[in-house]
Design a protein around this motif. Structure first.
Motif, PDB file in Angstrom:
ATOM      1  N   GLY A  74       0.817  -1.205   0.000  1.00  0.00           N
ATOM      2  CA  GLY A  74       0.000   0.000   0.000  1.00  0.00           C
ATOM      3  C   GLY A  74       0.851   1.255   0.000  1.00  0.00           C
ATOM      4  N   SER A 118       0.434   5.174   1.440  1.00  0.00           N
ATOM      5  CA  SER A 118      -0.362   6.108   2.230  1.00  0.00           C
ATOM      6  C   SER A 118       0.265   7.493   2.173  1.00  0.00           C
ATOM      7  N   PRO A 140     -11.550  -3.546   2.744  1.00  0.00           N
ATOM      8  CA  PRO A 140     -10.915  -2.287   2.343  1.00  0.00           C
ATOM      9  C   PRO A 140     -11.405  -1.828   0.973  1.00  0.00           C
ATOM     10  N   GLU A 165       3.050  -0.993   4.473  1.00  0.00           N
ATOM     11  CA  GLU A 165       1.949  -1.964   4.411  1.00  0.00           C
ATOM     12  C   GLU A 165       2.198  -2.962   3.277  1.00  0.00           C
ATOM     13  N   SER A 179      -8.859   6.426   4.772  1.00  0.00           N
ATOM     14  CA  SER A 179      -8.605   5.006   5.053  1.00  0.00           C
ATOM     15  C   SER A 179      -9.061   4.597   6.454  1.00  0.00           C
ATOM     16  N   PRO A 236      -5.051   0.613   8.656  1.00  0.00           N
ATOM     17  CA  PRO A 236      -6.233   1.430   8.964  1.00  0.00           C
ATOM     18  C   PRO A 236      -7.242   0.733   9.865  1.00  0.00           C
ATOM     19  N   TYR A 237      -7.457  -0.544   9.647  1.00  0.00           N
ATOM     20  CA  TYR A 237      -8.496  -1.240  10.421  1.00  0.00           C
ATOM     21  C   TYR A 237      -8.050  -1.514  11.852  1.00  0.00           C
ATOM     22  N   TYR A 269     -13.050   5.298   6.814  1.00  0.00           N
ATOM     23  CA  TYR A 269     -13.825   4.257   6.134  1.00  0.00           C
ATOM     24  C   TYR A 269     -13.843   2.984   6.968  1.00  0.00           C
ATOM     25  N   GLU A 318      -6.260  -6.139  -1.381  1.00  0.00           N
ATOM     26  CA  GLU A 318      -7.058  -5.788  -0.201  1.00  0.00           C
ATOM     27  C   GLU A 318      -6.281  -6.054   1.087  1.00  0.00           C
ATOM     28  N   VAL A 376      -3.607  -3.548   2.377  1.00  0.00           N
ATOM     29  CA  VAL A 376      -4.022  -2.313   3.060  1.00  0.00           C
ATOM     30  C   VAL A 376      -5.062  -2.610   4.147  1.00  0.00           C
ATOM     31  N   GLY A 397     -10.409   5.950  -1.742  1.00  0.00           N
ATOM     32  CA  GLY A 397      -9.955   4.571  -1.576  1.00  0.00           C
ATOM     33  C   GLY A 397      -8.438   4.494  -1.642  1.00  0.00           C
ATOM     34  N   ARG A 398      -7.927   3.298  -1.427  1.00  0.00           N
ATOM     35  CA  ARG A 398      -6.486   3.097  -1.330  1.00  0.00           C
ATOM     36  C   ARG A 398      -5.856   2.839  -2.700  1.00  0.00           C
TER      37      ARG A 398
END
Length: 366
Positions: free
Chosen positions: A79, A81, A333, A105, A192, A164-165, A195, A157, A160, A358-359
């Protein structure tokens, strides 16, 4: 004379054959050397300096050796960011000395497991995680930092998923202790972490109000599961208070800062908690501190990266919960674009574009 000419012709033909054979041998040897070279090298996006306009360069490096208590991962996707880009430009609060490999990531496949590793991972397992230097074809890391994901999971998916999660879940569950039935207000709901917070808020049983600017972002916030979406371009405080009703907002997740911080704090009910996660507006908000007394409310800081160092067991549990929710299909994601790693400059521009929702992910498989 004819016999001599024939001998000379035969000798010339023999020399030509020998030359062709030698060239063929050199070609085979060259291919073997090239293949051997490729088996021992990898590609990595490296930061060489902090001069204005400089972007990470796709370098060729030796594949790092795997120690006895480590795991080597073949990275499939990574990912990008805004924080990664700030670090790469030397603009972040943590400034590394170049040259270094960027990114944090990733997702990939376990390629080697050290003899003393105790993580239980096996060669071929699909994994994801966070680690400085993630923009690289191979990573050597402690097995404990990796999360096993389903073999059929999307590489883009899962690349990333964790950052964030895990940040959002740690904020809502461990810092704010969000309760079922409470109202959660999410600022920056299409970023990110925002969401992720909308999705996780619903998983945890909250009623979610999302703040998003414009029709496209409002639609994305609704798709994420928000019960209500208010337009961040207007004076949304009174609308949020009306939606929250007499109890008021229980928890605010704030990734925006600036004037939004004060407006959100004023929507809190008794014993409300406002989570400060970041400052996407590039402005630090100001609060009237008497409001904390009047509402019995709290301003709570969130730094999951620091929590992984100070509260490793809690951080590990949070990451495991995130993967479990993903495996169950309860969170997912939002990926805007996946580009080959060779097109990093284009990917970088997409991340910096405020119109991107989105990422953005780079793929190392191409």
């Amino acid at each position: 004379m004819p016999a001599q000419r024939g001998l000379r012709g035969a000798a010339a033909a023999a020399r030509e054959r020998e030359a062709v054979q030698a060239e063929a041998a050199r070609s085979v040897l060259g291919r073997e050397e090239e293949q051997d070279h490729l088996r021992h090298t990898m590609r990595a996006l490296r930061v060489h300096n902090y001069e204005a306009g400089t972007v990470p360069v796709l370098d060729e490096l030796p594949i790092p050796p795997c120690g006895p208590d480590e795991v080597r991962v073949c990275v499939l996707a990574a990912g990008i960011s805004l924080v990664d880009l700030l670090v790469a430009s030397g603009s972040y609060q943590i400034r590394k000395d170049p040259p270094f490999t960027g990114g944090t990531e990733f997702s990939g496949v376990v390629e080697t497991v050290g003899a003393a590793d105790t993580s239980g991972l096996q060669v071929g397992d699909r994994v994801c995680g966070t680690r400085q230097g993630a923009w690289s074809q191979f990573l050597v890391v402690p097995g404990a930092i990796l999360q096993r994901v389903p073999q059929e999971a999307s590489a883009t998916e899962t690349a990333v998923l964790i950052a964030p999660y895990a940040t959002a879940l740690y904020a809502l569950q461990e810092r704010a202790h969000l309760r079922t039935g409470e109202t959660l207000l999410v600022l920056g709901a299409t970023g990110s972490v925002g969401y992720a917070a909308v999705q996780l808020g619903k998983v945890l049983g909250a009623r979610v109000i999302a703040v998003a600017t414009g029709a496209r972002k409002a639609e994305v916030a609704t798709q994420a599961g928000a019960d209500h979406v208010v337009d961040g371009a207007g004076a949304w405080k009174d609308e949020v208070k009306a939606l929250a009703g007499k109890p008021g907002v229980g928890v605010v997740l704030d990734t925006v800062g600036g004037d939004a911080t004060d407006a959100a704090f004023r929507t809190l009910g008794w014993n409300g908690r406002q989570l400060m996660v970041g400052f996407a507006s590039s402005q630090i908000g100001m609060l009237k501190t008497n409001l904390a007394i009047l509402k019995g409310a709290s301003l709570v800081g969130v730094d999951f990266r620091e929590a992984t160092q100070r509260e490793p067991q809690i951080a590990a549990q949070v990451k495991q919960q995130v993967v479990a929710f993903y495996r169950e299909g309860r969170i997912r994601p939002l990926v805007y674009a996946t580009l080959p790693v060779q097109r990093f400059s284009e990917a970088r521009s997409l991340v910096q574009d405020r119109g991107t929702i989105g990422r953005v992910v780079v793929d190392f498989r191409t």
